[in-house]
Design an enzyme around this catalytic site. Structure first.
Site, PDB file in Angstrom:
ATOM      1  CG  ASP A  14      -1.951  -1.138   1.168  1.00  0.00           C
ATOM      2  OD1 ASP A  14      -1.796  -2.039   0.330  1.00  0.00           O
ATOM      3  OD2 ASP A  14      -2.882  -1.136   1.982  1.00  0.00           O
ATOM      4  CG  ASP A  51      -6.760  -0.094   0.984  1.00  0.00           C
ATOM      5  OD1 ASP A  51      -7.170  -1.262   1.098  1.00  0.00           O
ATOM      6  OD2 ASP A  51      -7.154   0.844   1.714  1.00  0.00           O
ATOM      7  CG  HIS A  53     -11.368   1.055  -0.458  1.00  0.00           C
ATOM      8  ND1 HIS A  53     -11.183  -0.291  -0.288  1.00  0.00           N
ATOM      9  CD2 HIS A  53     -10.633   1.656   0.509  1.00  0.00           C
ATOM     10  CE1 HIS A  53     -10.372  -0.497   0.745  1.00  0.00           C
ATOM     11  NE2 HIS A  53     -10.012   0.673   1.246  1.00  0.00           N
ATOM     12  CB  SER A  59     -13.596   0.836   5.270  1.00  0.00           C
ATOM     13  OG  SER A  59     -12.955   1.615   4.277  1.00  0.00           O
ATOM     14  CG  HIS A  70      -8.684   5.055   2.515  1.00  0.00           C
ATOM     15  ND1 HIS A  70      -9.730   4.876   3.385  1.00  0.00           N
ATOM     16  CD2 HIS A  70      -8.162   3.827   2.297  1.00  0.00           C
ATOM     17  CE1 HIS A  70      -9.822   3.589   3.690  1.00  0.00           C
ATOM     18  NE2 HIS A  70      -8.888   2.922   3.040  1.00  0.00           N
ATOM     19  CE  LYS A  98      -4.044  -4.229   1.078  1.00  0.00           C
ATOM     20  NZ  LYS A  98      -4.766  -3.237   1.860  1.00  0.00           N
ATOM     21  CD  GLU A 103     -10.087  -1.105   4.430  1.00  0.00           C
ATOM     22  OE1 GLU A 103      -9.350  -1.390   3.478  1.00  0.00           O
ATOM     23  OE2 GLU A 103     -10.483   0.052   4.674  1.00  0.00           O
ATOM     24  CB  ALA A 131       0.481   2.084   8.320  1.00  0.00           C
ATOM     25  CB  CYS A 135      -2.144  -2.683   5.205  1.00  0.00           C
ATOM     26  SG  CYS A 135      -3.865  -2.138   5.096  1.00  0.00           S
TER      27      CYS A 135
HETATM   28 ZN    ZN Z   1      -8.751   0.925   2.883  1.00  0.00          ZN
END
Ligand code: ZN
Length: 189
Positions: A14, A51, A53, A59, A70, A98, A103, A131, A135
């Site tokens: 990420d 990541d 979305h 989330s 995000h 992903k 999430e 982080a 993740c």
């Molecule tokens: Zn996320």
């Protein structure tokens, strides 16, 4: 420790604009760019998790989730930081997305990565990125269960969110307790 260019794999978790300069920026994340680029030079097998979305993701705070918007599909925020030395189509080919509908902190959750690593015959998995306390930790712990070989955490190429000041430290402890080894750029050739 010598990197085996055939059987070692680097997983960069990420390293996306929203986690570096955007809505969920992790303090100090930009300072990791040269370190991550050093790793990229050393490894032949490289994967980036992203990541990614949908717009009304569960989330997000607007939908009752814990996070600000995000890494929304096809936005600047979801792109890998442009300071990374692989760009364009070459980068796209290495990315695994992903968490589109739900999430997923771990890069091995809901993706085909564990199977791909097995088919490729990888024996050691080296993990860095963002982080540490979310993740990266989830990916590392999941990898201990799903990956057949050894899992290493690259401690000089991770940063923690630290919503509570010790979150990063506790994540490190949790990973160490699971038998995860640590390494850093100077230890690998
Ligand atoms: Zn996320």
């Amino acid at each position: 420790m010598k990197i085996d260019r055939e059987t070692d794999v680097l997983l960069i978790v990420d390293f996306q604009n929203d986690f570096i300069t955007g809505s969920l920026a992790v303090a100090g994340a930009e300072s990791l760019i040269p370190v991550i680029n050093s790793y990229i030079k050393k490894f032949k097998n490289i994967v980036f998790s992203r990541d990614r979305h949908k717009l009304d993701h569960p989330s997000f705070i607007g939908q009752g989730g814990p996070w600000p918007d995000h890494c929304v599909d096809n936005t600047f925020g979801m792109e890998i930081h442009s300071g990374i030395s692989i760009t364009g189509q070459a980068l796209d080919k290495l990315c695994v997305d992903k968490g589109r509908d739900k999430e997923a902190y771990s890069a091995l959750d809901g993706t085909d990565l564990a199977d791909r690593f097995k088919v490729a015959g990888f024996r050691r998995l080296f993990i860095c990125g963002l982080a540490t306390d979310y993740c990266v930790k989830a990916t590392v712990l999941n990898a201990v269960d799903k990956f057949d070989g050894k899992v290493f955490l690259l401690v000089d190429a991770i940063k923690a969110v630290n919503i509570k000041p010790d979150d990063g430290k506790e994540a490190m402890k949790e990973m160490a307790d699971k038998g995860v080894k640590v390494s850093s750029v100077g230890m690998l050739e």
